[in-house]
Design a protein around this motif. Structure first.
Motif, short mmCIF file in Angstrom:
data_model
loop_
_atom_site.label_atom_id
_atom_site.label_comp_id
_atom_site.label_asym_id
_atom_site.label_seq_id
_atom_site.Cartn_x
_atom_site.Cartn_y
_atom_site.Cartn_z
N GLY A 24 1.11 -1.37 -0.36
CA GLY A 24 0.08 -0.09 0.43
C GLY A 24 1.59 1.39 -0.10
O GLY A 24 1.91 1.57 0.38
N GLU A 25 0.37 1.58 -0.56
CA GLU A 25 1.11 3.95 -0.61
C GLU A 25 0.92 3.97 0.89
O GLU A 25 0.34 5.44 0.71
N THR A 26 2.49 4.13 1.44
CA THR A 26 2.79 4.69 1.94
C THR A 26 4.60 5.63 2.35
O THR A 26 5.29 4.37 2.14
N GLU A 27 4.35 5.99 2.53
CA GLU A 27 5.33 7.43 2.15
C GLU A 27 6.86 6.89 3.21
O GLU A 27 6.16 6.35 4.72
N GLY A 28 7.62 6.62 2.90
CA GLY A 28 8.98 5.81 3.32
C GLY A 28 8.54 4.62 4.10
O GLY A 28 9.86 3.92 5.36
N LEU A 29 7.12 3.64 3.86
CA LEU A 29 7.01 2.47 4.40
C LEU A 29 7.19 0.82 3.50
O LEU A 29 7.21 0.37 3.59
#
Length: 189
Positions: free
Chosen positions: A64-69
Motif C-alpha cells: 500500500g502507498e505509504t511514504e517511507g514504508l
C-alpha cells in the motif's frame, strides 16, 4: 456504521471475486502481510502504531502507498500474489467496518489475525476461521503460533476462504441487491 448513524435498513456485505482472489497451491506461504494505504497518517483508524508493536521483529510486509514504508501493488494480479505468498494476514484496524483487504486475504487462504472491532466479530470466529482479539500481546501470540505451525495456518486459511465463499460471493451480493430493488419497485407501484 448503521447503528452509529442511527439508521435502519438492510446491510449488504461486500462481494469478493473468489476466482481472482484464490489460493495458489504452488505459493511459498511465508511471513505476515498487511495491506494499507497511507498507513502512518491514518493511524487513528488503521492502528499503525499497534501494528508496529504487534509485528515488531517478525517477518512482515506492508503493501500500500505509504511514504517511507511501502508501495502499492503494480496491479490487482500482483496484489493477489502478495496474499497468496503470505502465511498470515494481520488486520490491526480499529475503525473500519469490514476491511476489503481482510476479505481478500481470507479469499486467498491466508491465516487471519485481526482486531475485534466493528462488524469483524460477526465474520471471524476465534480459533475457527481466524484469530480475533483487541489485546496486542494475544494478537502477537496468535501470529507467532501460526508462523511456527504452517499446518495450522493452512487449515485456518482454508476455513477463512470457506467463509468468503459462503457469505461474500458475488452471487449472494447480486441476489441481495436484487431483493432490495424488487422491494423498492413494489413500493413505487
Amino acid at each position: 456504521s448503521k447503528g452509529e448513524w442511527g439508521m435502519s435498513g438492510e446491510v449488504i456485505y461486500h462481494s469478493i471475486d473468489t476466482d481472482l482472489f484464490c489460493p495458489d497451491p504452488d505459493a511459498k506461504r511465508e511471513g505476515v502481510l498487511t495491506v494499507a494505504h497511507d498507513f502512518k497518517n491514518r493511524d487513528y483508524a488503521l492502528n499503525y502504531q499497534g501494528w508496529e508493536r504487534i509485528t515488531k521483529d517478525l517477518p512482515r510486509k506492508v503493501v500500500g502507498e505509504t511514504e517511507g514504508l511501502s508501495k502499492q501493488s503494480e496491479s490487482v494480479e500482483d496484489l493477489v500474489k502478495e496474499y497468496q505468498n503470505s502465511l498470515v494476514y494481520i488486520n490491526p484496524s480499529t475503525l473500519s467496518p469490514v476491511p476489503t483487504s481482510l476479505l481478500e486475504a481470507m479469499s486467498c487462504g491466508c491465516a487471519i489475525v485481526t482486531t475485534s472491532t466493528c462488524e469483524i466479530p460477526k465474520i471471524i470466529k476465534n480459533g475457527e476461521n481466524g484469530f480475533i482479539s483487541n489485546d496486542e500481546s494475544e494478537l502477537r501470540g496468535y501470529i507467532e503460533t501460526l508462523l511456527s505451525d504452517p499446518e495450522l495456518a493452512n487449515k485456518m486459511g482454508q476455513e477463512a476462504r470457506k467463509t468468503i465463499q459462503e457469505h461474500f460471493s458475488e452471487a449472494r451480493f447480486n441476489e441481495q441487491w436484487n431483493k432490495i430493488f424488487d422491494k423498492a419497485y413494489e413500493v413505487k407501484k
